[in-house]
Design a protein around this motif. Structure first.
Motif, short mmCIF file in Angstrom:
data_model
loop_
_atom_site.label_atom_id
_atom_site.label_comp_id
_atom_site.label_asym_id
_atom_site.label_seq_id
_atom_site.Cartn_x
_atom_site.Cartn_y
_atom_site.Cartn_z
N PRO A 1 34.88 8.53 -14.99
CA PRO A 1 35.77 9.25 -14.07
C PRO A 1 35.35 10.71 -13.94
O PRO A 1 34.68 11.25 -14.83
N TYR B 1 29.49 -1.82 -16.51
CA TYR B 1 28.40 -1.10 -17.16
C TYR B 1 27.35 -2.11 -17.62
O TYR B 1 27.58 -3.33 -17.65
N ASN C 1 33.94 3.99 -16.85
CA ASN C 1 34.43 2.99 -15.89
C ASN C 1 34.13 1.59 -16.39
O ASN C 1 33.28 1.38 -17.26
N ASN C 2 34.82 0.61 -15.81
CA ASN C 2 34.80 -0.74 -16.36
C ASN C 2 33.45 -1.45 -16.29
O ASN C 2 33.07 -2.16 -17.21
N SER D 1 29.08 4.65 -15.89
CA SER D 1 29.63 5.72 -15.05
C SER D 1 30.98 6.11 -15.62
O SER D 1 31.55 5.39 -16.44
#
Length: 424
Positions: free
Chosen positions: A357, A293, A290-291, A355
């Protein structure tokens, strides 16, 4: 006068004799410990698709054979090289049998160039593309010892033996901590092949190269073999703990580990008074994430008091994110007698806020690379680690002086304006 000259001549002769007698012993003592020869295995796709004639007007198999002959002529003497094939023997439709079609064509060891070339010359495009099993076989071929290990995979298509995902196989190889690097080369690759080969390379810290000409293939394989012969640093595999008290003890060096999404891992370093700890960590996003981080590196005491931290955050697609810290431990002013100063145990915490998907596998964890260096602490104010500013003190002094002068000038102008206003 003559006696003095004779004495001088005798002393020089005696010194020369002693030097000659001592030189062999010194040379032997200074000889470096012999390093184990690096190991490289070339893994060649010999599946039926290698018949396609789209590289310099000839088949992909012919281009690969020509490149192999040129590479074998140029392999450094210290490199132990082997060759493994995939899809070279079974041409039939039985998927189960075709996905086991991988074998070692030439064993990893001292290279007999004529014998290796003869073995390659017998190959003909045949069957399936079992990349995953071939990588597992190559990893076994390179087992043992502390040598640098490298696999160079050359293929023209994606794996045809799923569900054994070759990218997952590469991650499992990397998770063993043996630092076996896999470099991949795609012959006239399509988008799916590029994606798979890139994933395999990134999982182990290797490189991916797209090849469209015989010359490109030969040049790139030579580069990779030479790189194995002269590595910069070989990281050491380690495994961080969930608590500092259980953490592995690290010395100065480069270490690799795996960390799952949102995990905290601990390591320990001993630091003497007057020494400085310098540490950095990199986390590689070897899969879709996910974008938002981030990565955190903290140095704390055994009792949990934070000493210093470094952190970095990002948003968007990334391959790697890094941060670092520095901790100079003050020297002792008065040491009682000849007592050796006690070392302080510094706990290093590596955390990430990645994180992914739901469709993305979280095991094995993402590869992390931890660099630890322990050096003599700073002794001069000009060192950036001494006061945090180093030579920046000069700039700070100039700014303070400039501010003082500007204040005086502004006060004088203000008083002059008030005096003029009163007069008028």
């Amino acid at each position: 006068m003559i006696t003095r000259k004779r004495l001088a001549t005798g002393a020089v002769a005696l010194l020369a004799a002693l030097t000659a007698a001592l030189l062999p012993t010194s040379a032997a003592a200074d000889e470096p410990v012999a390093k184990e020869s690096p190991k490289v295995e070339l893994v060649l796709d010999v599946s039926g698709s290698m018949r396609a004639k789209d590289i310099d007007g000839k088949s992909r198999m012919s281009a690969a054979k020509q490149a192999f002959n040129e590479v074998l002529d140029a392999v450094p003497e210290e490199v132990r090289l082997g060759i493994r094939t995939l899809g070279a023997d079974y041409p039939g439709p039985d998927r189960k049998r075709g996905c086991k079609d991988t074998r070692q064509l030439y064993p990893v060891g001292p290279l007999d160039r004529t014998e290796a070339k003869t073995a390659v010359a017998t190959l003909a495009p045949t069957g399936w593309t079992p990349i995953g099993p071939a990588l597992l076989g190559a990893a076994e071929d390179l087992e043992g010892g502390d040598a640098t290990r490298r696999i160079v995979l050359i293929t023209d298509g994606e794996d045809t033996c799923a569900p054994l995902d070759p990218c997952q196989v590469a991650r499992e190889i990397a998770a063993k901590g043996i630092h076996l690097v896999i470099d991949t080369l795609g012959l006239v690759p399509d988008a799916k092949t590029r994606q798979q080969l890139t994933c395999i390379a990134e999982a182990t810290g290797g490189t991916y190269t797209s090849v469209h000409r015989t010359e490109e293939l030969s040049r790139r394989v030579k580069q990779l073999v030479d790189r194995a012969a002269d590595p910069v640093v070989t990281p050491v595999g380690t495994k961080g703990a969930a608590r500092c008290v259980d953490a592995p003890q690290l010395k100065a060096g480069l270490y690799t580990d795996r960390e799952t999404f949102g995990e905290h891992r601990w390591y320990r370093v001993d630091l003497l008074p007057g020494q400085e700890l310098r540490a950095s960590v990199s986390v590689s996003a070897d899969r879709a994430v996910n974008n938002d981080y981030g990565v955190l590196l903290r140095a704390v005491t055994l009792h949990g008091r934070e000493i210093v931290r470094g952190s970095e955050a990002g948003d968007g697609r990334t391959d790697v994110i890094s941060t670092g810290l520095r901790y100079p431990k003050p020297d002792l002013d008065d040491e009682p007698g000849d007592a050796k100063p006690a070392a302080e145990t510094v706990c290093l915490q590596v955390s990430n806020s990645f994180s992914a998907p739901p469709s993305v596998k979280t095991t094995p964890g993402m590869p992390i690379e931890l660099t630890v260096d322990v050096v003599d602490g700073p002794s001069a104010a000009s060192d950036v680690a001494a006061f945090g500013l180093g030579r920046g003190w000069w700039l700070l002094g100039v700014l303070v002086l400039a501010g003082f002068l500007a204040g005086l000038l502004w006060g004088w102008v203000s008083r002059w304006r008030v005096a003029v206003w009163r007069t008028n």
